[in-house]
Design a protein around this motif. Structure first.
Motif, PDB file in Angstrom:
ATOM      1  N   ASP A   3       1.173  -1.056  -0.007  1.00 32.80           N
ATOM      2  CA  ASP A   3       0.226   0.058  -0.313  1.00 32.80           C
ATOM      3  C   ASP A   3       1.094   1.685  -0.026  1.00 32.80           C
ATOM      4  O   ASP A   3       0.671   2.527  -0.652  1.00 32.80           O
ATOM      5  CB  ASP A   3      -0.523   0.039   0.778  1.00 32.80           C
ATOM      6  N   GLU A   5       3.983   1.799  -1.379  1.00 36.60           N
ATOM      7  CA  GLU A   5       4.433   1.847  -2.370  1.00 36.60           C
ATOM      8  C   GLU A   5       3.311   2.440  -3.581  1.00 36.60           C
ATOM      9  O   GLU A   5       3.396   3.253  -4.515  1.00 36.60           O
ATOM     10  CB  GLU A   5       4.847   0.626  -2.825  1.00 36.60           C
ATOM     11  N   MET A   6       2.222   1.655  -3.440  1.00 34.94           N
ATOM     12  CA  MET A   6       1.169   1.703  -4.127  1.00 34.94           C
ATOM     13  C   MET A   6       1.076   3.647  -4.167  1.00 34.94           C
ATOM     14  O   MET A   6       0.924   4.742  -4.651  1.00 34.94           O
ATOM     15  CB  MET A   6      -0.416   1.855  -3.861  1.00 34.94           C
ATOM     16  N   LEU A   7       0.849   4.010  -2.650  1.00 40.85           N
ATOM     17  CA  LEU A   7       0.763   4.866  -2.094  1.00 40.85           C
ATOM     18  C   LEU A   7       1.501   6.183  -3.208  1.00 40.85           C
ATOM     19  O   LEU A   7       1.563   7.003  -2.949  1.00 40.85           O
ATOM     20  CB  LEU A   7       0.163   5.558  -0.709  1.00 40.85           C
ATOM     21  N   LYS A   8       2.850   5.889  -2.846  1.00 39.27           N
ATOM     22  CA  LYS A   8       4.037   6.314  -3.294  1.00 39.27           C
ATOM     23  C   LYS A   8       4.302   7.005  -4.612  1.00 39.27           C
ATOM     24  O   LYS A   8       4.493   8.021  -5.246  1.00 39.27           O
ATOM     25  CB  LYS A   8       5.212   5.575  -3.230  1.00 39.27           C
ATOM     26  N   GLU A   9       3.448   5.913  -5.387  1.00 42.13           N
ATOM     27  CA  GLU A   9       3.029   6.133  -7.068  1.00 42.13           C
ATOM     28  C   GLU A   9       1.340   7.536  -7.035  1.00 42.13           C
ATOM     29  O   GLU A   9       2.185   8.021  -8.440  1.00 42.13           O
ATOM     30  CB  GLU A   9       2.802   4.788  -7.290  1.00 42.13           C
ATOM     31  N   GLN A  10       0.996   6.681  -6.172  1.00 43.28           N
ATOM     32  CA  GLN A  10      -0.039   7.786  -6.159  1.00 43.28           C
ATOM     33  C   GLN A  10       0.581   9.107  -6.318  1.00 43.28           C
ATOM     34  O   GLN A  10       0.180  10.205  -7.356  1.00 43.28           O
ATOM     35  CB  GLN A  10      -1.107   7.710  -4.971  1.00 43.28           C
ATOM     36  N   ILE A  11       1.304   9.245  -5.351  1.00 44.84           N
ATOM     37  CA  ILE A  11       1.841  10.590  -4.465  1.00 44.84           C
ATOM     38  C   ILE A  11       2.648  11.265  -6.141  1.00 44.84           C
ATOM     39  O   ILE A  11       2.107  12.262  -6.023  1.00 44.84           O
ATOM     40  CB  ILE A  11       2.511  10.755  -3.005  1.00 44.84           C
ATOM     41  N   HIS A  12       3.390  10.248  -6.377  1.00 45.92           N
ATOM     42  CA  HIS A  12       4.062  10.555  -7.565  1.00 45.92           C
ATOM     43  C   HIS A  12       3.635  11.175  -8.858  1.00 45.92           C
ATOM     44  O   HIS A  12       3.842  11.884  -9.501  1.00 45.92           O
ATOM     45  CB  HIS A  12       5.193   9.513  -7.747  1.00 45.92           C
ATOM     46  N   SER A  13       3.112   9.843  -8.806  1.00 47.01           N
ATOM     47  CA  SER A  13       1.512  10.885 -10.012  1.00 47.01           C
ATOM     48  C   SER A  13       0.953  12.358 -10.043  1.00 47.01           C
ATOM     49  O   SER A  13       1.165  12.586 -10.476  1.00 47.01           O
ATOM     50  CB  SER A  13       0.589   9.054 -10.628  1.00 47.01           C
ATOM     51  N   SER A  14       0.210  11.984  -9.113  1.00 48.01           N
ATOM     52  CA  SER A  14      -0.143  13.137  -8.363  1.00 48.01           C
ATOM     53  C   SER A  14       0.192  14.556  -8.304  1.00 48.01           C
ATOM     54  O   SER A  14      -0.139  15.228  -8.839  1.00 48.01           O
ATOM     55  CB  SER A  14      -0.713  12.693  -6.788  1.00 48.01           C
ATOM     56  N   GLU A  17       0.908  15.150 -11.655  1.00 48.31           N
ATOM     57  CA  GLU A  17      -0.412  15.509 -12.235  1.00 48.31           C
ATOM     58  C   GLU A  17      -0.498  17.595 -11.666  1.00 48.31           C
ATOM     59  O   GLU A  17      -0.846  18.859 -12.437  1.00 48.31           O
ATOM     60  CB  GLU A  17      -1.742  15.011 -11.875  1.00 48.31           C
TER      61      GLU A  17
END
Length: 170
Positions: A3, A5-14, A17
């Motif tokens: 979770d 890493e997913m959050l990190k990736e979402q944060i990175h992606s966010s 964006e």
């Protein structure tokens, strides 16, 4: 993936964006600022044009007022000239009428004198006619007397002639 890493990736992606949106937002803000500057400049130009149009309208209104005053002045001058001419003609006609009235008064006086002379002449003619009639009557009587005397004389001449003839025969 966890979770995290997913959050990190979402944060990175966010973040990507967000950076992309930030860039787009900044571009949009610059565009809006440029548009705002253009609109501000256009607004200033329009205000200047409105001011120029207002000044031109004021100038034209003043010119129109001046022209109206000038036209009224010219019309008044024309009217005054017409009135002067009418007054001149009126005075001339008035003078002519006074002259005619004076001549009429003289003619009326002359006519009254002529009428009185005519009445006087008619009375004189009547008197003369009466005198002539009476003279004619008198002359007729005189002529009758003379004729009668002539007849008498003629008769006497005849008688004398007869007497002479008788006496000559004797």
């Amino acid at each position: 993936l966890s979770d995290n890493e997913m959050l990190k990736e979402q944060i990175h992606s966010s973040k990507e964006e967000l950076e992309l949106l930030s860039v787009k937002g900044k571009d949009h803000i610059r565009t809006l600022e440029t548009n705002n500057d253009d609109l501000t400049n256009d607004s200033k130009l329009l205000r200047k044009q409105v001011q120029l149009l207002k000044e031109k309208a004021d100038f034209l209104e003043n010119r129109n007022n001046e022209n109206t005053v000038e036209m009224k002045s010219q019309k008044m001058q024309t009217d005054n000239e017409s009135l002067r001419q009418e007054v001149f003609f009126f005075r001339r006609e008035h003078a002519l009428l006074e002259k005619i009235n004076a001549q009429n008064a003289i003619l009326e006086k002359d006519l009254n004198h002529i009428l009185s002379l005519q009445v006087s002449n008619t009375e004189m003619v009547h008197d003369l006619s009466e005198k002539r009639r009476s003279q004619n009557d008198f002359l007729e009587i005189e002529m009758n007397d003379i004729l009668n005397c002539n007849k008498l004389l003629l008769h006497q001449v005849k008688c004398v002639k007869e007497d002479l003839e008788l006496s000559n025969e004797k």
